[in-house]
Design an enzyme around this catalytic site. Structure first.
Site, short mmCIF file in Angstrom:
data_model
loop_
_atom_site.label_atom_id
_atom_site.label_comp_id
_atom_site.label_asym_id
_atom_site.label_seq_id
_atom_site.Cartn_x
_atom_site.Cartn_y
_atom_site.Cartn_z
N HIS A 72 10.19 -3.37 3.20
CA HIS A 72 9.23 -3.48 1.98
C HIS A 72 10.41 -3.51 1.32
O HIS A 72 10.38 -4.82 0.41
CB HIS A 72 8.24 -2.50 1.03
N MET B 228 1.05 -0.84 -0.08
CA MET B 228 -0.25 0.24 -0.28
C MET B 228 0.89 1.48 -0.23
O MET B 228 0.55 2.77 0.42
CB MET B 228 -0.92 0.06 1.03
O1 PAF Z 1 -0.01 -5.63 3.31
C1 PAF Z 1 -0.76 -5.03 2.38
O2 PAF Z 1 0.00 -3.82 2.42
C2 PAF Z 1 -2.17 -4.96 2.25
O3 PAF Z 1 -2.77 -6.14 2.90
C3 PAF Z 1 -1.99 -5.14 1.03
C4 PAF Z 1 -1.90 -7.23 0.09
C5 PAF Z 1 -1.26 -4.86 -0.41
C6 PAF Z 1 -3.47 -5.56 0.13
O4 PAF Z 1 -3.66 -4.48 -0.24
#
Ligand code: PAF
Length: 275
Positions: free
Chosen positions: A33, A26
């Site tokens: 990330h 997101m």
């Molecule tokens: O973990 C996240 O950032 C969200 O839940 C995802 C998997 C991108 C789905 O919107």
């Protein structure tokens, strides 16, 4: 690296890719990330990162509006690591009102699901849509969202989706706090106190490793310890790693999960315990 905003462009770009590794996010990317993206790099010749704040996984009183949107900074961090960033608008992802949903498994109503009704339905639905668009061979998810990962694993098995799901270890700050985009909601004072969440998990893990089998007692003690230091606790739960069920006696692969609020910020964390 290409930044793509439409489904048509994405499909055209990926049409001839045979080995796509995918990291759904997101946005508001942090080191956790980036680690997922590095893992993706090792697993596919084309690395796709999606950045989409998915409205249907937020409840009416949750932080959808204030969730940090930092696309430019995110793309800068992904330069040299990702091949494609897919950052669609809400209208592009939901061209008509979404009336069909993935009905997630029963575990979706427990733990976080008990406090965020509909959340995992929204997550499973958008992840299925993203898989349909990106058609990856492998997708990487952080273990920080342990329940989400468990539900996605079940969805992939039960819907026969041709994608390998890889779970990545939780990235932590030096004091142990799990990295999360929501950490930035914490005040300076709260950020100092937030370390107690992972410390509580470590205490439970140590007790389990020392042979304690009174799971309910351990959970209650952890809730009390957090509450005493000002946390509003949603749950502390000891579950089996596989499927997140209440562990059978003798279960050796456990996970301790917690969700609690410090001030207005809701944080989650977990620790795996192998006995
Ligand atoms: O973990 C996240 O950032 C969200 O839940 C995802 C998997 C991108 C789905 O919107």
């Amino acid at each position: 690296m290409q930044t793509i905003k439409t489904v048509a462009e994405l499909r055209a770009r990926l049409a001839n890719e045979k080995s796509v590794a995918f990291v759904p996010t997101m946005g508001n990317l942090h080191e956790g990330h980036i680690e997922l993206v590095r893992m993706a790099r090792e697993r596919g010749s084309c690395v796709v990162v999606s950045i989409f704040v998915n409205p249907i996984q937020f409840g009416p009183n949750e932080d959808f509006d204030k969730y940090p949107r930092t696309l430019e900074a995110d793309c800068a961090k992904l330069q040299g690591l990702a091949d494609v960033v897919f950052s669609p608008s809400v209208d592009e992802m939901y061209p008509e009102q979404q009336t069909l949903f993935v009905e997630p498994p029963p575990i979706a109503t427990e733990l976080c699901g008990a406090f965020r009704p509909g959340h995992f339905r929204g997550v499973a639905t958008v992840v299925l849509k993203l898989f349909n668009l990106v058609q990856p061979q492998v997708a990487i998810f952080g273990k920080k969202d342990y329940q989400q990962l468990a539900i996605i694993r079940q969805m992939v098995i039960q819907f026969n989706l041709p994608v390998e799901i890889v779970g990545a270890e939780t990235a932590r700050a030096t004091d142990g706090l799990a990295l999360s985009s929501r950490n930035q909601y914490l005040s300076a004072q709260e950020r100092t106190e937030a370390v107690f969440l992972s410390q509580t998990l470590i205490s439970v893990k140590n007790a389990l490793a020392a042979g304690e089998v009174g799971f309910a007692k351990l959970e209650q003690e952890a809730v009390a310890a957090l509450a005493k230091t000002g946390w509003q606790v949603e749950y502390v739960a000891i579950r089996s790693q596989d499927g997140l069920c209440v562990p059978e006696p003798g279960e050796r692969k456990l996970v301790v999960l917690v969700a609690a609020r410090l001030g207005k910020t809701r944080l989650i964390d977990n620790l795996e315990v192998c006995l």
